[in-house]
Write a protein that holds these residues in place. Structure first.
Motif, short mmCIF file in Angstrom:
data_model
loop_
_atom_site.label_atom_id
_atom_site.label_comp_id
_atom_site.label_asym_id
_atom_site.label_seq_id
_atom_site.Cartn_x
_atom_site.Cartn_y
_atom_site.Cartn_z
N ARG A 1 5.79 7.01 -18.86
CA ARG A 1 4.33 6.86 -18.88
C ARG A 1 3.67 7.92 -18.02
N TRP A 2 4.38 8.38 -16.98
CA TRP A 2 3.85 9.43 -16.10
C TRP A 2 5.03 10.12 -15.42
N GLU A 3 4.95 11.43 -15.32
CA GLU A 3 5.92 12.21 -14.56
C GLU A 3 5.19 13.39 -13.93
N SER A 4 5.68 13.85 -12.81
CA SER A 4 5.13 15.08 -12.24
C SER A 4 6.10 16.22 -12.56
N ARG A 5 6.87 16.69 -11.55
CA ARG A 5 7.89 17.72 -11.81
C ARG A 5 9.23 17.00 -11.98
N SER A 6 9.44 16.46 -13.15
CA SER A 6 10.62 15.64 -13.41
C SER A 6 11.91 16.41 -13.17
N PRO A 7 12.79 15.91 -12.27
CA PRO A 7 14.09 16.57 -12.08
C PRO A 7 14.90 16.63 -13.37
N LEU A 8 14.84 15.57 -14.19
CA LEU A 8 15.60 15.59 -15.44
C LEU A 8 15.12 16.72 -16.34
N ALA A 9 13.80 16.87 -16.48
CA ALA A 9 13.28 17.94 -17.32
C ALA A 9 13.74 19.30 -16.82
N GLN A 10 13.70 19.49 -15.50
CA GLN A 10 14.12 20.78 -14.95
C GLN A 10 15.61 21.04 -15.19
N GLY B 1 4.14 6.16 -25.53
CA GLY B 1 4.00 4.86 -26.18
C GLY B 1 4.19 4.87 -27.68
N ASN B 2 4.36 6.05 -28.29
CA ASN B 2 4.52 6.15 -29.74
C ASN B 2 6.01 6.25 -30.07
N ALA B 3 6.62 5.09 -30.29
CA ALA B 3 8.07 5.05 -30.54
C ALA B 3 8.44 5.81 -31.81
N ARG B 4 7.60 5.73 -32.83
CA ARG B 4 7.90 6.44 -34.08
C ARG B 4 7.93 7.95 -33.87
N ALA B 5 6.93 8.47 -33.16
CA ALA B 5 6.88 9.91 -32.91
C ALA B 5 8.08 10.34 -32.07
N PHE B 6 8.46 9.52 -31.09
CA PHE B 6 9.60 9.86 -30.25
C PHE B 6 10.88 9.87 -31.08
#
Length: 363
Positions: free
Chosen positions: A267-276, A307-312
């Protein structure tokens, strides 16, 4: 210069950053005291990189505030990390003119009356701080709206990879990790993070329904612990979803190296370690377009609305069906990661702020 770094110990990104910052400051001749719970020093070994450590519990009771106030005596500057640690520091520095730098890594989350309480804390901290450093533009804007007199975008690097000892040959490691997870002959999707509401794992489980129709069926692995574990496990079993909860792991780099796609449904992330870490590792990422994620990843990930499970679900299916697109995102990820600040650049920026706040001003 003597600085005090104040850490609550509840934020992994903050702890890793404080360790990296501490090591860099000590190497440049700055005396550093880290005020944090004992378990934080055990995890990040601040003393091992040359800092003094003072045990300060995470609570804001008078005893903790008094211990923090004593540790800050004689400091040229105090730097607090995260909202709760910053609030304790504001209390501890009351009546003193010591410059206070605050770093915000993420938004604080709560529902009901506690949400109002957190907003009050944010205002108190933002107004008291000499400088607020936000890890994303959204956090900088939030600090300004909340009353900060000086809010700036912070350079925050991803410290060294979180990995466990592994064989020299990564091509041998990948099938070994996949076999251990049960992903032989099927795609492996990896998500990492605490099992909390804001992580969006309910949406991820909704999306997993669509993946059951694929052949072979992908395996979704969630690495992390938290209060929603029981609820998520019940849904996985009741709905017969191809999802495994594997608990907290210290080999995230190895898990990502074995993955076909990384998932970030928050729902919210800043500088996500996983993304990096995913972009560094050339692993295609499907993430929600929230907080600092678009700014962080640019065009190197598939972004969908929260929140859009279909798009994900559809974004993941498209990637699994298109090896060329996965390779393209991997190449873009490496280029995007090259634009992020290094640990040396991060320390240099913070030190320039310290110098600005502590050097005598000409009359």
């Amino acid at each position: 210069m003597r600085t005090v770094q104040v850490l609550g110990g509840g934020n992994a990104a903050g702890g890793a950053h404080v360790r990296s910052l501490t090591a860099g400051l000590v190497a440049r001749g700055v005396r550093v005291t880290v005020c944090a719970p004992l378990e934080a020093d055990h995890t990040y070994d601040f003393t091992g990189v040359g800092a003094d450590h003072v045990h300060v519990p995470r609570s804001s009771d008078p005893g903790s505030v008094a211990a923090l106030r004593a540790a800050c005596t004689g400091a040229d500057l105090v730097h607090a990390h995260g909202l709760h640690a910053s609030f304790r520091t504001v209390l501890a520095l009351s009546g003193r003119r010591t410059p206070l730098v605050v770093t915000w890594y993420d938004r604080a989350y709560a529902d009901g009356p506690r949400a109002h309480f957190l907003r009050v804390l944010e205002r108190r901290v933002a107004k008291a701080a000499t400088v607020v450093l936000g890890t994303t533009s959204a956090l900088v804007d939030r600090a300004r709206r909340t009353g900060a007199r000086d809010a700036r975008l912070a350079a925050v690097s991803l410290p060294g990879p979180r990995t466990s000892p592994a064989p020299d040959d990564p091509d041998r490691l990948r099938p070994k990790v996949r076999a251990e997870l049960g992903a032989v002959g099927r795609p492996l999707l990896i998500a990492v993070g605490s099992l909390e509401r804001r992580r969006g794992y309910d949406v991820l489980l909704d999306a997993a329904h669509a993946w059951r129709r694929l052949d072979p069926v992908p395996l979704v692995v969630l690495a992390g612990e938290g209060p929603l574990r029981g609820e998520l496990q019940r849904r996985i079993e009741d709905e017969e979803l191809p999802v495994r909860l594997i608990g907290r792991r210290d080999d995230i780099t190895d898990l990502l190296a074995a993955a076909d796609v990384a998932l970030l449904p928050s729902r919210w992330e800043s500088r996500s370690p996983l993304a990096q870490e995913a972009l560094h590792a050339r692993v295609p990422l499907v993430a929600t377009a929230v907080g600092g994620i678009p700014e962080l990843v640019g065009d190197a990930a598939e972004l969908v609305p929260y929140g859009n499970a279909r798009a994900f679900a559809d974004a993941v299916v498209r990637l699994l069906d298109d090896p060329g697109r996965r390779d393209l995102l991997g190449e873009r990820g490496v280029r995007q990661a090259a634009t992020w600040p290094t640990e040396d650049e991060t320390v240099a920026q913070v030190l320039s702020v310290y110098d600005e706040l502590t050097q005598p001003r000409p009359l």
